[in-house]
Scaffold this motif. Structure first.
Motif, PDB file in Angstrom:
ATOM      1  N   PRO A 243       0.834  -1.340  -0.109  1.00 41.02           N
ATOM      2  CA  PRO A 243      -0.127  -0.074   0.135  1.00 41.02           C
ATOM      3  C   PRO A 243       0.698   1.252  -0.110  1.00 41.02           C
ATOM      4  O   PRO A 243       1.808   1.255   0.813  1.00 41.02           O
ATOM      5  CB  PRO A 243      -0.913  -0.064   1.322  1.00 41.02           C
ATOM      6  CG  PRO A 243      -0.714  -1.718   1.550  1.00 41.02           C
ATOM      7  CD  PRO A 243       0.303  -2.387   0.910  1.00 41.02           C
ATOM      8  N   ALA A 244       0.606   2.282  -0.849  1.00 37.41           N
ATOM      9  CA  ALA A 244       1.248   3.370  -0.929  1.00 37.41           C
ATOM     10  C   ALA A 244       2.658   2.950  -1.687  1.00 37.41           C
ATOM     11  O   ALA A 244       3.509   4.158  -1.932  1.00 37.41           O
ATOM     12  CB  ALA A 244       1.386   4.106   0.211  1.00 37.41           C
ATOM     13  N   GLY A 245       2.977   1.949  -2.073  1.00 35.43           N
ATOM     14  CA  GLY A 245       4.260   1.676  -2.897  1.00 35.43           C
ATOM     15  C   GLY A 245       4.365   2.555  -4.159  1.00 35.43           C
ATOM     16  O   GLY A 245       3.099   2.624  -4.637  1.00 35.43           O
ATOM     17  N   ALA A 246       5.380   2.667  -4.842  1.00 38.80           N
ATOM     18  CA  ALA A 246       5.330   3.515  -5.876  1.00 38.80           C
ATOM     19  C   ALA A 246       5.828   2.656  -7.035  1.00 38.80           C
ATOM     20  O   ALA A 246       6.795   1.788  -6.945  1.00 38.80           O
ATOM     21  CB  ALA A 246       6.271   4.884  -5.682  1.00 38.80           C
ATOM     22  N   PHE A 247       5.618   3.276  -8.410  1.00 32.57           N
ATOM     23  CA  PHE A 247       5.735   2.754  -9.504  1.00 32.57           C
ATOM     24  C   PHE A 247       6.362   3.709 -10.451  1.00 32.57           C
ATOM     25  O   PHE A 247       5.652   4.736 -10.676  1.00 32.57           O
ATOM     26  CB  PHE A 247       4.707   1.899 -10.171  1.00 32.57           C
ATOM     27  CG  PHE A 247       4.901   1.424 -11.630  1.00 32.57           C
ATOM     28  CD1 PHE A 247       6.216   0.744 -11.994  1.00 32.57           C
ATOM     29  CD2 PHE A 247       4.320   1.738 -12.734  1.00 32.57           C
ATOM     30  CE1 PHE A 247       6.711   0.332 -13.348  1.00 32.57           C
ATOM     31  CE2 PHE A 247       4.542   1.228 -13.922  1.00 32.57           C
ATOM     32  CZ  PHE A 247       5.694   0.591 -14.405  1.00 32.57           C
ATOM     33  N   ALA A 248       7.782   3.674 -10.743  1.00 29.65           N
ATOM     34  CA  ALA A 248       8.302   4.808 -11.668  1.00 29.65           C
ATOM     35  C   ALA A 248       8.695   4.271 -12.945  1.00 29.65           C
ATOM     36  O   ALA A 248       9.380   3.204 -12.887  1.00 29.65           O
ATOM     37  CB  ALA A 248       9.277   5.396 -10.767  1.00 29.65           C
ATOM     38  N   ALA A 249       8.431   4.622 -13.957  1.00 26.90           N
ATOM     39  CA  ALA A 249       8.755   4.356 -15.333  1.00 26.90           C
ATOM     40  C   ALA A 249       9.263   5.407 -16.028  1.00 26.90           C
ATOM     41  O   ALA A 249       9.090   6.668 -16.025  1.00 26.90           O
ATOM     42  CB  ALA A 249       7.896   3.460 -15.910  1.00 26.90           C
ATOM     43  N   ALA A 250      10.381   5.016 -17.025  1.00 22.96           N
ATOM     44  CA  ALA A 250      10.481   5.970 -18.011  1.00 22.96           C
ATOM     45  C   ALA A 250      10.097   5.528 -19.364  1.00 22.96           C
ATOM     46  O   ALA A 250      10.270   4.197 -19.723  1.00 22.96           O
ATOM     47  CB  ALA A 250      12.137   6.134 -18.147  1.00 22.96           C
ATOM     48  N   VAL A 251       9.592   6.226 -20.480  1.00 24.81           N
ATOM     49  CA  VAL A 251       8.972   5.985 -21.561  1.00 24.81           C
ATOM     50  C   VAL A 251       9.526   6.931 -22.740  1.00 24.81           C
ATOM     51  O   VAL A 251       9.733   8.072 -22.177  1.00 24.81           O
ATOM     52  CB  VAL A 251       7.506   5.840 -21.639  1.00 24.81           C
ATOM     53  CG1 VAL A 251       7.074   4.700 -20.645  1.00 24.81           C
ATOM     54  CG2 VAL A 251       6.930   7.079 -21.045  1.00 24.81           C
ATOM     55  N   TRP A 252       9.449   6.478 -23.924  1.00 27.18           N
ATOM     56  CA  TRP A 252       9.853   7.505 -25.059  1.00 27.18           C
ATOM     57  C   TRP A 252       8.435   8.013 -25.460  1.00 27.18           C
ATOM     58  O   TRP A 252       7.568   7.290 -25.704  1.00 27.18           O
ATOM     59  CB  TRP A 252      10.625   6.828 -26.113  1.00 27.18           C
ATOM     60  CG  TRP A 252      11.774   6.275 -25.715  1.00 27.18           C
ATOM     61  CD1 TRP A 252      12.380   4.984 -25.592  1.00 27.18           C
ATOM     62  CD2 TRP A 252      13.147   6.988 -25.307  1.00 27.18           C
ATOM     63  NE1 TRP A 252      13.530   4.754 -25.059  1.00 27.18           N
ATOM     64  CE2 TRP A 252      13.888   6.064 -24.906  1.00 27.18           C
ATOM     65  CE3 TRP A 252      13.368   8.491 -25.218  1.00 27.18           C
ATOM     66  CZ2 TRP A 252      15.326   6.539 -24.651  1.00 27.18           C
ATOM     67  CZ3 TRP A 252      14.603   8.727 -24.825  1.00 27.18           C
ATOM     68  CH2 TRP A 252      15.639   7.931 -24.550  1.00 27.18           C
ATOM     69  N   GLU A 253       8.388   9.345 -25.876  1.00 26.38           N
ATOM     70  CA  GLU A 253       7.259   9.960 -26.623  1.00 26.38           C
ATOM     71  C   GLU A 253       7.618   9.661 -28.127  1.00 26.38           C
ATOM     72  O   GLU A 253       8.665   9.162 -28.628  1.00 26.38           O
ATOM     73  CB  GLU A 253       7.390  11.406 -26.217  1.00 26.38           C
ATOM     74  CG  GLU A 253       6.912  11.783 -24.867  1.00 26.38           C
ATOM     75  CD  GLU A 253       6.669  13.375 -24.767  1.00 26.38           C
ATOM     76  OE1 GLU A 253       7.513  14.049 -25.206  1.00 26.38           O
ATOM     77  OE2 GLU A 253       5.571  13.789 -24.480  1.00 26.38           O
ATOM     78  N   ALA A 254       6.459   9.827 -28.806  1.00 26.06           N
ATOM     79  CA  ALA A 254       6.575   9.738 -30.321  1.00 26.06           C
ATOM     80  C   ALA A 254       7.377  10.959 -30.910  1.00 26.06           C
ATOM     81  O   ALA A 254       7.352  11.994 -30.270  1.00 26.06           O
ATOM     82  CB  ALA A 254       5.385   9.474 -30.949  1.00 26.06           C
ATOM     83  N   GLY A 255       7.848  10.822 -32.123  1.00 31.96           N
ATOM     84  CA  GLY A 255       8.767  11.762 -32.603  1.00 31.96           C
ATOM     85  C   GLY A 255      10.060  11.916 -32.644  1.00 31.96           C
ATOM     86  O   GLY A 255      10.495  11.412 -31.766  1.00 31.96           O
TER      87      GLY A 255
END
Length: 283
Positions: A150-162
């Motif tokens: 509970p209240a744990g965090a998920f962090a991710a890096a993603v690329w946008e298009a373009g």
């Protein structure tokens, strides 16, 4: 490029083979990759509030990042579990962990969309540059949320298009289309989905979801090094060029080198600025 199979197991096997093939190139080019990407990893760990004593999951760790960086933050009282589809990538990650003297990291071969861990087993989960290629984003994100305390965090890096996000991949795609008559909607590198990771995370039940841009820079000794890097570390371009003649592969690299001229510095080095998105939410 071959179209994605409708059989999930077949697609998983294809991906595993592709990443196994380029794993040694990732090891060779690691200083270049991580010199540029370390700042992204550090920001992800900050957003996920990773600290001493925590249990952290790194999905699709490749040859060990940001898992090994997280291992330093959680310390001996904490643990990091690093997964990847590629056994060869994990072998290299283990070698790196041993060289750094890290004993609080476990490496497990696993499909990012078939994670089998106890519910609520992690304080934080991180995923650098993987969520954009999910075949079933809703199910995968629901699983990630379930694995968090509970209240744990998920962090991710993603690329946008373009082209602003990854100019090198964009230029290489343009050359590939020109040379090999690829359809305009078929790129060697996957195109990020139109629906943002932020909205998908909210749909999966995450709260306090937010995103921020993070700049990074890749630097190469020369334009030739830059093109060699691309065709060696990218599974997509490695596959695209695998059945081409030596002359075609050489021409591809020559054309890409020409398009890189705006990025060549006065000393001949190439500096390419990328922009990624870091997204974080709470379970």
């Amino acid at each position: 490029m071959n179209p994605r199979s409708n059989n999930p197991d077949h697609h998983q096997d294809e991906q595993r083979l592709q990443w196994d093939r380029v794993a040694d190139a990732w090891k060779q080019w690691w200083p270049v990759i991580e010199n540029g990407a370390r700042g992204v990893s550090e920001r992800m760990l900050e957003l996920a509030r990773i600290g001493p004593g925590q249990r952290v999951l790194d999905i699709a760790t490749g040859i060990g990042e940001p898992a090994l960086l997280a291992a330093g933050r959680v310390g001996p009282a904490g643990q990091v579990v690093a997964t990847d589809l590629s056994a060869r990538m994990l072998d290299i990650a283990r070698e790196r962990a041993q060289a750094l003297g890290l004993t609080n990291v476990a490496f497990i071969e696993a499909d990012a969309e078939r994670l089998d861990f106890p519910d609520g087993g992690f304080d934080a989960i991180v995923w650098r540059w993987g969520p954009s290629d999910l075949s079933n984003p809703s199910d995968a994100l629901a699983t990630i949320r379930r694995l968090l305390r509970p209240a744990g965090a998920f962090a991710a890096a993603v690329w946008e298009a373009g082209p602003r996000a990854r100019p090198l991949a964009s230029l290489a795609n343009d050359v590939a289309r020109d040379m090999f008559a690829l359809p305009s909607d078929c790129a060697a590198e996957p195109t990020p989905p139109t629906e943002s990771l932020e909205s998908r995370m909210r749909g999966a039940g995450f709260s306090e979801v937010r995103a921020e841009e993070v700049a990074l820079s890749l630097e190469f000794a020369s334009a030739d090094d830059c093109t060699r890097y691309l065709v060696e570390v990218s599974p997509a371009f490695a596959e695209l060029l695998s059945d081409k003649s030596p002359a075609q592969r050489a021409e591809f690299r020559h054309r890409l080198t020409e398009r890189l001229q705006p990025y060549v510095q006065a000393d001949g080095r190439v500096r390419i600025a990328d922009v990624t998105l870091c997204v974080v939410g709470q379970a």
